[in-house]
Design a protein around this motif. Structure first.
Motif, PDB file in Angstrom:
ATOM      1  N   ARG A   1      -6.807  14.633  25.934  1.00 29.10           N
ATOM      2  CA  ARG A   1      -7.125  13.193  26.487  1.00 29.10           C
ATOM      3  C   ARG A   1      -8.382  12.917  25.930  1.00 29.10           C
ATOM      4  NH1 ARG A   1      -6.024  14.561  33.140  1.00 29.10           N
ATOM      5  NH2 ARG A   1      -4.037  15.191  32.630  1.00 29.10           N
ATOM      6  N   TYR A  14     -10.492  10.205  26.373  1.00 31.51           N
ATOM      7  CA  TYR A  14     -11.499   9.697  27.626  1.00 31.51           C
ATOM      8  C   TYR A  14     -11.384  10.089  28.704  1.00 31.51           C
ATOM      9  CZ  TYR A  14     -10.890   5.996  23.798  1.00 31.51           C
ATOM     10  OH  TYR A  14     -10.847   5.494  22.544  1.00 31.51           O
ATOM     11  N   TRP A  71     -13.937   6.240  32.003  1.00 31.93           N
ATOM     12  CA  TRP A  71     -13.197   4.932  32.770  1.00 31.93           C
ATOM     13  C   TRP A  71     -13.869   4.274  33.699  1.00 31.93           C
ATOM     14  CZ3 TRP A  71      -9.723   3.096  29.677  1.00 31.93           C
ATOM     15  CH2 TRP A  71      -8.820   3.902  28.954  1.00 31.93           C
ATOM     16  N   GLU A  74     -12.897  10.762  32.818  1.00 30.30           N
ATOM     17  CA  GLU A  74     -12.651  10.054  34.156  1.00 30.30           C
ATOM     18  C   GLU A  74     -13.965   9.348  34.307  1.00 30.30           C
ATOM     19  OE1 GLU A  74     -10.466   9.063  36.425  1.00 30.30           O
ATOM     20  OE2 GLU A  74      -8.974  10.363  34.964  1.00 30.30           O
ATOM     21  N   TYR A 107      -5.130   1.287  36.667  1.00 31.48           N
ATOM     22  CA  TYR A 107      -6.441   1.755  36.942  1.00 31.48           C
ATOM     23  C   TYR A 107      -6.916   0.726  37.997  1.00 31.48           C
ATOM     24  CZ  TYR A 107     -10.892   4.165  36.478  1.00 31.48           C
ATOM     25  OH  TYR A 107     -12.054   4.821  36.611  1.00 31.48           O
ATOM     26  N   HIS A 162      -5.197   4.273  30.918  1.00 32.54           N
ATOM     27  CA  HIS A 162      -5.657   5.644  31.549  1.00 32.54           C
ATOM     28  C   HIS A 162      -4.697   6.458  32.152  1.00 32.54           C
ATOM     29  CE1 HIS A 162      -6.760   7.364  35.775  1.00 32.54           C
ATOM     30  NE2 HIS A 162      -7.801   7.733  35.014  1.00 32.54           N
TER      31      HIS A 162
END
Length: 484
Positions: free
Chosen positions: A287, A289, A294, A291, A425, A276
């Motif tokens: 990016r 992925y 995640w 937020e 993360y 992350h």
């Protein structure tokens, strides 16, 4: 020189990758934000006491052997291994179970607790050994690019085990709650509840009972030293106190990184840092992925850790000790179902100086304590002190001795430290859990889908959390880079 690869971070997966890439002719440079290498597997030496800051269990010795053998080396070229006897001890509220260093010893202990259980145990471990062979020699050696990687003649025969759980299978054969907890414990290394972990992962029970628990003399950091020495032999260049501030991209392709405001060019960038965090080093459009992605993942626990120097030797303890003298299921509920600080936590206590006298001054004891907690919890000095007092009282009660009066010092490490030191993360300690929907090709990818020549490795990608999987992750991503 070959093409230039910059590796971000210097944990197990990064060190593994650095060695393979250097062997295959790449020009490799490793950039580590902290002042020493090792990532989460760091070391602290204080007043003659030596502490492994992170991993403390040496399981799956075959994986380490295979890694060094790939370079014409042996583990014994770098460190001395000792098989622990007993492997570990589990404390319950009214009894304890000692896990010996052979199946015969373990079966005798199971029989003491539950008559007839050893017959079921031998069959369970035999099946677990089959799974281990399939997992280690076939499944985990795949880069997680396609669901078809999981389809082999062996896995087809085991397909039902991906839809059953460890918890369900254990409870079919074992009725005593102490034995159930003992058999469910190893999958906690995978970062998920036993009730959410596919029964195929019983291979962790073979890793435990079949292959045994080992200790590298001088501590787990000896493995980091060994891999660092090997990497240096192969020509890898290391830079500490060198935080990467940006992964640079031009025309959809990485062109290097920025370190301490200095641009450094490279043909490939490989991040072994938290996945992350690594993506935050990219401009948003690059990016993979979000937020939301995640936030919806199931992460392995964080931990509240204590490093304790004691001015006396302790009795009634082993090298590794698990304190399951409270409700196992309630604690896992407090981690995964309703994240909160556990009222009655399970905890782990490691005293490496019990078997390795180099780890503490004469007639002293080095203590490492771990309480698994949900990631992202509030982390305060008051909470740390409260839990330290709580587990010290339990330790004294279960081992029938005074311990607090022998404490010379202690230091703690928790959610805030995991974030600050490792860019972790939500302060997780072990990466992303290996649940069914987060296995193999369903985990974050080794290769970026949006930036050419950008790769990732470590416990948030394949194969998953743990030290041996991290060594394998480094090899898998190196093979992808080499094929590129």
């Amino acid at each position: 020189m070959g093409k230039k690869v910059i590796i971000i971070g210097s944990g197990f997966s990064s060190l593994s990758a650095s060695c393979y890439l250097a062997k295959w002719g790449f020009d490799v440079a490793v950039y580590e934000k902290n002042s020493s290498i090792g990532g989460r597997a760091g070391q602290m030496v204080k007043e003659g006491f030596t502490f492994d800051l992170g991993p403390s269990w040496y399981w799956m010795p075959d994986i380490f052997d295979k890694f060094f053998a790939d370079f014409g080396k042996q583990t014994s070229d770098y460190y001395t291994l000792h098989k622990l006897s007993p492997a570990y001890k589990i404390f319950f509220s009214d009894d304890s179970i000692t896990i010996g260093d052979t199946m015969d010893k373990i079966c005798s202990e199971f029989e003491r607790i539950e008559k007839g259980s050893s017959v079921h145990l031998r069959k369970f471990i035999s099946d677990a050994q089959e799974n281990y062979d399939i997992a280690i020699n076939k499944v985990v050696l795949k880069p997680g690019l396609s669901p078809f990687e999981l389809i082999t003649p062996d896995t087809i025969l085991k397909v039902d085990q991906f839809f059953k759980t460890i918890s369900g299978e254990v409870r079919k054969k074992f009725k005593n709650p102490k034995l159930i907890s003992t058999l469910e414990f190893p999958v906690l290394f995978l970062g998920a509840k036993p009730s959410n972990t596919p029964s195929f992962y019983s291979f962790m029970n073979f890793a435990d009972f079949g292959l045994g628990t080992w200790h590298p003399e001088g501590g787990m950091y000896g493995i980091i030293k060994a891999m660092h020495a090997l990497a240096l032999e192969l020509g890898v260049d290391f830079h500490v106190d060198s935080p990467v501030g940006k992964i640079r991209v031009a025309n959809g392709k990485t062109i290097g990184v920025t370190v301490n405001d200095q641009d450094i060019d490279a043909d490939f960038v490989l991040s072994g840092a938290d996945y992350h965090h690594s993506e935050t080093l990219l401009d948003p459009k690059y990016r993979q992925y979000s937020e939301k992605y995640w936030d919806q993942r199931t992460f392995a626990p964080s931990s509240l850790l204590f490093y304790v120097g004691l001015n006396k030797k302790l009795k009634n303890i082993e090298h590794h000790n698990l304190f399951f003298d409270t409700d196992f299921e309630q604690h896992t509920y407090d981690i995964y179902d309703k994240p909160q600080w556990p009222k009655k936590p399970l905890f782990y206590a490691n005293f490496p100086s019990k078997t390795d006298l180099t780890m503490a001054p004469k007639n002293c004891e080095t203590g490492f304590f771990l309480i698994p907690i949900a990631p992202g919890l509030e982390d305060t000095t008051e909470l740390r002190e409260q839990y330290f007092d709580l587990i010290m009282e339990r330790l004294e009660t279960r081992t029938n001795q005074n311990i607090k009066d022998g404490i010379l010092f202690y230091e703690s490490f928790c959610v805030n430290d995991f974030i600050e030191k490792y860019n972790s993360y939500k302060g997780n300690a072990y990466g992303m859990a290996n649940t069914l929907t987060q296995t193999a090709f369903l985990r974050p990818k080794l290769k970026s889908k949006k930036v050419k020549n950008l790769y990732f490795t470590g416990q948030l990608t394949v194969p998953g959390p743990g030290v041996p999987p991290s060594l394998i992750s480094g090899k898998l991503v190196s093979e992808l880079i080499s094929k590129n």
